[in-house]
Enzyme design. Structure first.
Site, PDB file in Angstrom:
ATOM      1  CB  THR A 270      43.678  41.664  38.058  1.00 42.45           C
ATOM      2  OG1 THR A 270      42.983  42.651  38.821  1.00 42.45           O
ATOM      3  CG2 THR A 270      45.142  41.723  38.376  1.00 42.45           C
ATOM      4  CG  PHE A 397      42.243  35.899  44.016  1.00 39.79           C
ATOM      5  CD1 PHE A 397      41.932  37.149  43.499  1.00 39.79           C
ATOM      6  CD2 PHE A 397      41.470  34.815  43.633  1.00 39.79           C
ATOM      7  CE1 PHE A 397      40.860  37.326  42.626  1.00 39.79           C
ATOM      8  CE2 PHE A 397      40.396  34.978  42.757  1.00 39.79           C
ATOM      9  CZ  PHE A 397      40.090  36.233  42.247  1.00 39.79           C
ATOM     10  CB  CYS A 404      43.761  39.532  45.904  1.00 38.58           C
ATOM     11  SG  CYS A 404      42.773  40.789  45.095  1.00 38.58           S
TER      12      CYS A 404
HETATM   13  C1  HEM Z   1      47.012  41.889  45.626  1.00 39.67           C
HETATM   14  C2  HEM Z   1      45.269  39.066  42.084  1.00 39.67           C
HETATM   15  C3  HEM Z   1      41.364  41.946  41.680  1.00 39.67           C
HETATM   16  C4  HEM Z   1      43.289  44.959  44.958  1.00 39.67           C
HETATM   17  C5  HEM Z   1      46.854  40.868  44.723  1.00 39.67           C
HETATM   18  C6  HEM Z   1      47.771  39.764  44.571  1.00 39.67           C
HETATM   19  C7  HEM Z   1      47.292  38.985  43.560  1.00 39.67           C
HETATM   20  C8  HEM Z   1      46.060  39.580  43.091  1.00 39.67           C
HETATM   21  C9  HEM Z   1      47.948  37.718  42.997  1.00 39.67           C
HETATM   22  C10 HEM Z   1      49.062  39.520  45.377  1.00 39.67           C
HETATM   23  C11 HEM Z   1      50.199  40.232  44.730  1.00 39.67           C
HETATM   24  C12 HEM Z   1      51.537  39.958  45.402  1.00 39.67           C
HETATM   25  O1  HEM Z   1      51.657  39.039  46.230  1.00 39.67           O
HETATM   26  O2  HEM Z   1      52.502  40.670  45.081  1.00 39.67           O
HETATM   27  C13 HEM Z   1      44.064  39.610  41.669  1.00 39.67           C
HETATM   28  C14 HEM Z   1      43.216  39.036  40.641  1.00 39.67           C
HETATM   29  C15 HEM Z   1      42.114  39.845  40.538  1.00 39.67           C
HETATM   30  C16 HEM Z   1      42.284  40.927  41.491  1.00 39.67           C
HETATM   31  C17 HEM Z   1      43.532  37.769  39.850  1.00 39.67           C
HETATM   32  C18 HEM Z   1      40.896  39.727  39.652  1.00 39.67           C
HETATM   33  C19 HEM Z   1      40.513  38.647  39.030  1.00 39.67           C
HETATM   34  C20 HEM Z   1      41.513  42.996  42.575  1.00 39.67           C
HETATM   35  C21 HEM Z   1      40.538  44.032  42.829  1.00 39.67           C
HETATM   36  C22 HEM Z   1      41.101  44.881  43.740  1.00 39.67           C
HETATM   37  C23 HEM Z   1      42.411  44.368  44.068  1.00 39.67           C
HETATM   38  C24 HEM Z   1      39.163  44.130  42.181  1.00 39.67           C
HETATM   39  C25 HEM Z   1      40.522  46.126  44.379  1.00 39.67           C
HETATM   40  C26 HEM Z   1      39.295  46.298  44.636  1.00 39.67           C
HETATM   41  C27 HEM Z   1      44.482  44.396  45.383  1.00 39.67           C
HETATM   42  C28 HEM Z   1      45.354  45.024  46.367  1.00 39.67           C
HETATM   43  C29 HEM Z   1      46.436  44.147  46.571  1.00 39.67           C
HETATM   44  C30 HEM Z   1      46.184  42.987  45.698  1.00 39.67           C
HETATM   45  C31 HEM Z   1      45.135  46.368  47.058  1.00 39.67           C
HETATM   46  C32 HEM Z   1      47.616  44.314  47.533  1.00 39.67           C
HETATM   47  C33 HEM Z   1      47.231  43.774  48.889  1.00 39.67           C
HETATM   48  C34 HEM Z   1      48.329  43.812  49.946  1.00 39.67           C
HETATM   49  O3  HEM Z   1      49.474  43.493  49.634  1.00 39.67           O
HETATM   50  O4  HEM Z   1      48.016  44.137  51.096  1.00 39.67           O
HETATM   51  N1  HEM Z   1      45.808  40.716  43.818  1.00 39.67           N
HETATM   52  N2  HEM Z   1      43.474  40.745  42.145  1.00 39.67           N
HETATM   53  N3  HEM Z   1      42.626  43.218  43.350  1.00 39.67           N
HETATM   54  N4  HEM Z   1      44.999  43.179  45.002  1.00 39.67           N
HETATM   55 FE1  HEM Z   1      44.177  41.933  43.652  1.00 39.67          FE
END
Ligand code: HEM
Length: 460
Positions: A270, A397, A404
């Protein structure tokens, strides 16, 4: 009133609307169908029924945590084969989700992330050094080098592990295995069960890729256990030694393995996609690039970048936010209603139905963003524009408890990267006639996006 029919493309006698979507680029079908069928429409696919919502009002409702939740279905079911009950693919009522969420959240917030500053600068510097040495004629692949960067950052900050992506011609094997597995997972979710069984080869390849990734995670865990680093406060130590503040429980090795792979995947694809889109947006809107660089010159100048500079780069922040609005790396995220309910005061919704939030639809809403919603314009987020957005108008996010947790990490690493990149280089497209073509896996990025970086005179 309640019970109004939900718009839907005409169903075919077999497979319903399955043939209305492109299985290799699902989101693009969602975009064009939304243009025809409006802010809410239904698709009956062979294995599930899907509601696509695109307006700010409907998304606002679906983000209500009392009425709606995330349930991993569709693509995410297949991904569970790889990520198990890791944070991204866990059910919200799954014990492992609470445990990991409570232990890890404090280690990923803005305060903890400030400790990662030096490591982030370290990784960006490797990229800068590489570009510098290869010189101004060298064609840089955005997807390759930004993936190297974000992968290196998540490895170093989360588990103090150097993949050394900038020291190899080939992309790290983990990245390749991961990309292949994500594509396969996406296809599996849209294929029929029988067809999946028949595809023996891609099946075997998927399991080999998964095995390889689990091996990498196991190696990192075993190494830390054999060589403890009590001096570090990284995510790996937090997982190995942290205790749930509520129950006192610790994470199992299996769960830690799932979380490590989750972080390596969620943390780099991402962020890399966002870096690519942002540079492309800047190159296609040269005044934005110029203003970002001017701001870096004014705020940082020739001094060594420090944490204090980051919040002052307001135009760079606005450009990042605008990039995530205009076209980010994620097409949408899924919600389910907790019980039978009525959406928008009109449409009856059943808990079994997947609700997909169409981010591009939401983010290009003229009601939220005005008549120029289709124009890339970072200025919209300056002078109070960011603060006065209506609720849930900007959701790159995700939302609520399942939003996120890596946001602070991603934002800080990207702002650092832009500050250091713009301080030293001028950028140009390798092919001035480049037109955006999207490459879609689980996330999106510009396909074949190449650029050149020329060291600015007098900027050492
Ligand atoms: C969940 C976007 C960067 C770790 C999510 C979700 C989105 C998202 C939309 C929700 C997904 C859902 O509802 O199914 C982004 C974007 C990023 C980014 C646009 C960068 C521009 C990161 C980074 C990490 C990360 C750098 C780790 C260090 C996670 C994790 C989840 C998550 C572990 C699941 C959280 C949960 O459901 O408890 N992200 N993310 N993401 N993201 Fe990111």
């Amino acid at each position: 009133g309640p019970g109004d029919p939900i718009p839907q493309p005409p169903e075919h006698w077999i497979g319903g609307n399955t043939s209305d979507v492109d299985p290799s680029f699902f989101v693009s079908s969602v975009w064009s169908l939304a243009a025809t069928y409006g802010p809410i429409f239904r698709l009956r696919l062979w294995n599930r029924s899907l509601l696509v919502v695109s307006s700010r009002e409907l998304v606002d409702e679906v983000c209500d945590e009392k009425r709606f939740e995330k349930i991993p279905t569709g693509n995410l079911t297949t991904l569970r084969k790889l990520l198990g009950s890791g944070l991204f693919t866990a059910f919200t009522d799954e014990h492992e989700w609470y445990l990991a969420h409570r232990i890890l959240m404090p280690a990923m917030g803005p305060v903890a992330v400030r400790r990662m500053f030096d490591q982030m600068v370290d990784c960006v510097s490797q990229m800068i050094l590489k570009w510098d040495r290869l010189g101004p004629d060298h064609v840089i692949s955005g997807p390759d080098d930004f993936s190297r960067l974000t992968f290196e950052v998540i490895g170093l900050t989360a588990m103090n592990h150097r993949f050394n992506c900038f020291y190899a011609e080939e992309m790290p094997k983990f990245c390749v295995a991961m990309a292949d597995a994500l594509i396969e997972a996406g296809k599996m979710a849209n294929r029929m069960a029988l067809e999946n069984t028949l595809r023996v080869f891609s099946h075997r390849k998927f399991h080999e890729d998964v095995k390889y990734m689990k091996g990498v995670a196991d190696h990192i865990i075993a190494d830390r256990k054999a060589n403890p680093r009590p001096d570090l406060q990284d995510l790996l130590n937090t997982m190995l030694y942290g205790k749930d503040p509520v129950s006192g429980e610790q994470m199992t090795d299996e769960l830690i393995q799932n979380e490590l792979i989750t972080f390596l995947i969620a943390g780099h694809e991402t962020t890399s996609g966002t870096m690519n889109f942002m540079l492309l947006n800047m190159l296609q809107n040269p005044h934005v690039l110029r203003k970002c660089q001017q701001e870096v010159d004014e705020v940082v100048g020739d001094s060594v970048l420090s944490l204090e500079h980051l919040p002052k780069l307001t135009y760079v922040w606005a450009t990042l936010r605008e990039t995530l609005r205009y076209l980010g790396p994620i097409g949408g995220f899924q919600r389910h209603s907790k019980r039978d309910t009525v959406l928008g005061g009109r449409y009856k919704i059943h808990p079994n139905e997947v609700i997909l939030i169409n981010l591009r639809g939401l983010h290009h809403n003229t009601a939220s963003y005005g008549p120029d919603a289709n124009v890339f314009r970072p200025e919209r987020f300056l002078n109070g524009g960011w603060e006065s957005l209506p609720p849930n108008a900007w959701k790159p996010f995700g939302t609520g408890a399942r939003g996120c947790p890596g946001r602070a990490i991603a934002e800080q690493e990207m702002i650092i990267a832009w500050a250091l990149m713009l301080q030293r280089f001028n950028f140009e497209l390798a092919d001035p006639s480049y037109k955006l073509k999207i490459k879609a896996t689980l996330t999106m990025k510009p396909d074949n996006f190449n650029f050149k970086a020329r060291h600015r005179p007098g900027k050492d």
